[in-house]
Design an enzyme around this catalytic site. Sequence first.
Site, PDB file in Angstrom:
ATOM      1  N   GLU A 163      38.500   9.986  16.800  1.00 48.10           N
ATOM      2  CA  GLU A 163      37.123   9.639  16.426  1.00 48.10           C
ATOM      3  C   GLU A 163      36.333  10.869  15.962  1.00 48.10           C
ATOM      4  O   GLU A 163      35.112  10.847  15.904  1.00 48.10           O
ATOM      5  CB  GLU A 163      36.432   8.921  17.586  1.00 48.10           C
ATOM      6  CG  GLU A 163      37.148   7.647  18.019  1.00 48.10           C
ATOM      7  CD  GLU A 163      36.639   6.360  17.362  1.00 48.10           C
ATOM      8  OE1 GLU A 163      35.447   6.263  17.087  1.00 48.10           O
ATOM      9  OE2 GLU A 163      37.466   5.443  17.133  1.00 48.10           O
ATOM     10  N   HIS A 231      31.758   7.579  23.100  1.00 49.60           N
ATOM     11  CA  HIS A 231      32.138   8.896  22.581  1.00 49.60           C
ATOM     12  C   HIS A 231      31.588   9.947  23.544  1.00 49.60           C
ATOM     13  O   HIS A 231      30.530   9.745  24.153  1.00 49.60           O
ATOM     14  CB  HIS A 231      31.527   9.161  21.192  1.00 49.60           C
ATOM     15  CG  HIS A 231      32.090   8.319  20.092  1.00 49.60           C
ATOM     16  ND1 HIS A 231      31.311   7.652  19.171  1.00 49.60           N
ATOM     17  CD2 HIS A 231      33.368   8.047  19.755  1.00 49.60           C
ATOM     18  CE1 HIS A 231      32.090   7.002  18.310  1.00 49.60           C
ATOM     19  NE2 HIS A 231      33.342   7.225  18.648  1.00 49.60           N
ATOM     20  N   CYS A 348      24.924  11.527  16.295  1.00 46.02           N
ATOM     21  CA  CYS A 348      25.949  10.680  15.648  1.00 46.02           C
ATOM     22  C   CYS A 348      25.838  10.764  14.137  1.00 46.02           C
ATOM     23  O   CYS A 348      26.822  10.607  13.425  1.00 46.02           O
ATOM     24  CB  CYS A 348      25.764   9.213  16.016  1.00 46.02           C
ATOM     25  SG  CYS A 348      25.970   8.838  17.743  1.00 46.02           S
TER      26      CYS A 348
END
Length: 417
Positions: A163, A231, A348
């Site tokens: 990711e 995350h 993000c």
Amino acid sequence: MTLREINFDGLVGPSHNYAGLSLGNLASARNYGSMSHPRAAALEGLVKMRANLDLGLLQGLFVPHARPNRAWLASLSTTADAAGPVLVANALSASPMWAANAATVSPAPDAADGRCHLSVANLMTMPHRSHEWPGTLSQLQLAFADPAHFVVHGPVPPPFGDEGAANHMRLCEGHDVPGVEVFVYGVAGGPFPARQHREASNAVARAHRLDPARTIFAQQSPEAIAAGAFHNDVVAVANERVLFVHEQAFADPLAVYDALRRLLPEVEIVEVPASAVSLADAISSYLFNAQLVTLPEGGMALIVPAEAIETPPVAVWLDGLLARNGPIRRVVPVDVRGSMANGGGPACLRLRVVADPETIDPRFLADHAKLDSIAVVIEREWPETIAVEDLERPALWDKLETARAMLLRSLELEVLI
Ligand code: SUG
């Protein structure tokens, strides 16, 4: 050559919507079916970039991907008209806006060959994100095309989920000297998927030619994933010698802190105890999904989502942080509510790259004038609202494709159309 940190923000795409696609991302699930406001969300993103420029930071950008992703639908032997609501929603996600998931980046001083390495993330755990990497790779190859300074790697192959930078941190005395890279992985078994696999982190570290003696692999705590930290950047952020972290971020926090102190004796670990800010408050407020940046005048600023200062225990904790006069001198709230409603805070939305800006394709670098011209296209072309039911309408697909083409033309990036 001057190495500087540049934050590349993903522009919020015209298809931004709330289809509830991300299992384990509580905001995405909570807002499923809400009306989205792509134009307003994209303009919020521009305001955030402008605020960073005004702080004296360098700013870059990535452009939205083609949506619906007709190539992906074709690879599934279908088309947007025939695919049905679930596949169409997956083909329409604006998720490439969360650039922290675009790639993992190791700056040149950390790599044995003295070049900056970028590995595009495969994002294979979530169907709507699994088809991002080709569109991201094309942009990385254009932006960082100079082989004297950059190596752009393809994705780690499945079944190993990667990711990108959202599960990677770098600590160092300064951006331009060798650092310690920390890869954070999850272990399957909880209620939600562990999206970052240790095998993928290992593969990226090898590809980037990192010194194994200065690389840490840390397990994310299963409680953090179960509480909605899909995350690591939802519970920790690092910048230079500072690690800002929730007490429950890692499975074995003391082992991580000890390793960091051994490799970087000047490290400052600012740990927020669960007694001050619960994991639930940390995740709903996105306190840690902050941009921790070094200001040109010295000291660091923590760029937090407005939701953080609206969450009373977090606001109290931040007041105490500033009063302590530690390395973090300023707290700067930004409003990115459209992105936040899908689980994407300020951190993000950006990918950090340490490089000499002169070595990067200028079409991917931003200043106020460029943001002005992007704003004109967004105001004119981005839909004002999208309801989940709209996602199946061919008229919307046409509008999205036109909007993106207009943006790419204005940025002289037609090659990506
Ligand atoms: O992968 N949301 C993203 C948010 C990514 C946040 N990134 C970082 N933490 N670095 C995700 O879960 C929501 C999509 C939807 O529901 O339509 C979504 O994909």
